[in-house]
Motif scaffolding. Structure first.
Motif, short mmCIF file in Angstrom:
data_model
loop_
_atom_site.label_atom_id
_atom_site.label_comp_id
_atom_site.label_asym_id
_atom_site.label_seq_id
_atom_site.Cartn_x
_atom_site.Cartn_y
_atom_site.Cartn_z
N UNK A 105 0.92 -1.33 -0.11
CA UNK A 105 -0.14 0.03 -0.06
C UNK A 105 0.68 1.30 0.13
N UNK A 106 2.20 1.30 0.33
CA UNK A 106 2.93 2.22 0.39
C UNK A 106 3.56 2.60 -1.08
N UNK A 107 3.52 1.72 -1.95
CA UNK A 107 4.00 1.81 -3.32
C UNK A 107 3.08 2.11 -4.43
N UNK A 108 3.58 2.76 -5.58
CA UNK A 108 2.73 3.21 -6.70
C UNK A 108 3.44 2.61 -7.79
N UNK A 109 2.43 2.21 -8.87
CA UNK A 109 2.97 1.85 -10.13
C UNK A 109 3.45 3.10 -11.10
N UNK A 110 3.49 4.28 -10.31
CA UNK A 110 3.88 5.69 -11.21
C UNK A 110 5.43 5.15 -11.22
N UNK A 111 5.82 5.48 -12.60
CA UNK A 111 7.33 5.26 -12.76
C UNK A 111 8.25 6.63 -12.44
N UNK A 112 8.94 6.61 -11.66
CA UNK A 112 10.01 7.72 -11.52
C UNK A 112 11.51 7.30 -11.71
N UNK A 113 12.33 8.25 -11.93
CA UNK A 113 13.63 7.93 -11.90
C UNK A 113 14.29 8.67 -11.19
N UNK A 114 15.77 8.43 -10.90
CA UNK A 114 16.49 9.13 -9.93
C UNK A 114 17.80 9.50 -10.82
N UNK A 115 18.21 10.94 -10.86
CA UNK A 115 19.20 11.33 -11.52
C UNK A 115 20.54 11.22 -10.97
N UNK A 116 21.17 10.42 -11.72
CA UNK A 116 22.79 10.08 -11.10
C UNK A 116 23.72 10.82 -11.69
N UNK A 117 23.49 11.95 -12.39
CA UNK A 117 24.84 13.00 -12.86
C UNK A 117 24.43 14.17 -12.55
N UNK A 118 25.15 14.91 -11.81
CA UNK A 118 25.19 16.25 -11.21
C UNK A 118 24.86 17.18 -12.76
N UNK A 119 24.05 18.26 -12.70
CA UNK A 119 23.90 19.21 -13.60
C UNK A 119 23.63 18.40 -14.99
N UNK A 120 22.79 17.34 -14.94
CA UNK A 120 22.50 16.78 -16.02
C UNK A 120 21.63 17.76 -17.00
N UNK A 121 21.96 17.94 -18.47
CA UNK A 121 21.29 18.57 -19.56
C UNK A 121 19.93 17.52 -19.73
N UNK A 122 18.96 18.16 -19.87
CA UNK A 122 17.84 17.40 -20.28
C UNK A 122 17.51 18.38 -21.68
N UNK A 123 17.20 17.51 -22.76
CA UNK A 123 17.06 18.08 -24.14
C UNK A 123 15.80 18.16 -24.88
N UNK A 124 15.48 19.17 -25.69
CA UNK A 124 14.29 19.15 -26.34
C UNK A 124 13.91 17.97 -27.22
N UNK A 125 14.87 17.43 -27.66
CA UNK A 125 14.69 15.87 -28.23
C UNK A 125 15.96 15.08 -28.04
N UNK A 126 15.51 13.86 -28.43
CA UNK A 126 16.46 12.60 -27.74
C UNK A 126 17.63 12.69 -28.52
N UNK A 127 18.67 13.82 -28.44
CA UNK A 127 19.99 13.85 -29.02
C UNK A 127 20.84 14.86 -28.48
N UNK A 128 22.10 14.66 -28.19
CA UNK A 128 23.08 15.60 -27.42
C UNK A 128 23.10 17.03 -28.12
N UNK A 129 22.75 17.10 -29.56
CA UNK A 129 22.63 18.30 -30.25
C UNK A 129 21.51 19.34 -30.23
N UNK A 130 20.59 18.77 -29.75
CA UNK A 130 19.06 19.43 -29.45
C UNK A 130 19.21 20.49 -28.37
N UNK A 131 18.46 21.51 -28.31
CA UNK A 131 18.41 22.48 -27.25
C UNK A 131 18.12 21.83 -25.88
N UNK A 132 19.25 22.37 -24.82
CA UNK A 132 18.79 22.14 -23.50
C UNK A 132 17.53 22.83 -22.93
N UNK A 133 16.88 21.85 -22.44
CA UNK A 133 15.49 22.60 -21.53
C UNK A 133 15.63 22.83 -20.13
#
Length: 178
Positions: A105-133
């Protein structure tokens, strides 16, 4: 026949009371590809990822309230990995391998992740060349959305973007999500 019977008996002894096969133990014995392990209670894949529904959860040494509390999870939405099931209890571990038995009852099926790199860039599209959001700090918990072979789409604090799977804990490397 004798050898298959022996393997079946050995497998049944390893399964024990809970009905769960020991981790890494294939249920096929005649050279076929091993089957995906599933939980004896939910019949969902094992291991699998979930998140903490509650802001506090006791991880116990065994699957009942009579067992000693070894650990207390204190972070809502924290991703956890279920490794076994017994009745209303799930054995879980966090990104450091720490855990125990926690009530379902303390668990949920909602999926989350833990960021394992400091100051991780997340991008507009799935590639390193796309803009950082956005940039995410080490230890941030983000909601998991879509996953491609090497990238996952995340949502956190009103930001959305793509991050490489290698920088995330809470998603399998081969996992794909629509």
């Amino acid at each position: 026949m004798g050898q298959k019977w022996f393997r079946a008996v050995a497998l049944s002894l390893l399964i024990g009371v809970s009905g769960a096969v020991s981790p890494g133990l294939a249920t096929e014995t005649d050279g076929a590809e091993p089957e995906q392990q599933v939980g004896a209670i939910t019949h969902l894949p094992l291991p699998r990822y979930v998140s903490m529904k509650a802001s506090k959860g006791n991880a116990r040494r065994g699957p009942s309230v009579t067992h000693r509390i070894d650990w207390v999870f204190m972070r809502r939405n924290m991703p956890l990995q279920i490794t076994a099931e017994h009745g209303h209890w799930r054995r879980v571990v966090d990104q450091e391998g720490v855990g125990g038995w926690i009530h379902h009852s303390l668990l949920s099926g909602v999926r989350t992740v833990l960021i394992q790199k400091d100051m991780l860039d997340i991008h507009a599209r799935p590639n390193d060349k796309s803009p950082v959001t956005a940039q995410l700090e080490l230890g941030v918990v983000a909601r998991l959305d879509q996953c491609l072979p090497d990238w996952c789409r995340l949502q956190v604090a009103g930001f959305k973007g793509w991050a490489p799977k290698t920088a995330l804990w809470g998603v399998d490397r081969a996992e794909l999500r629509d």
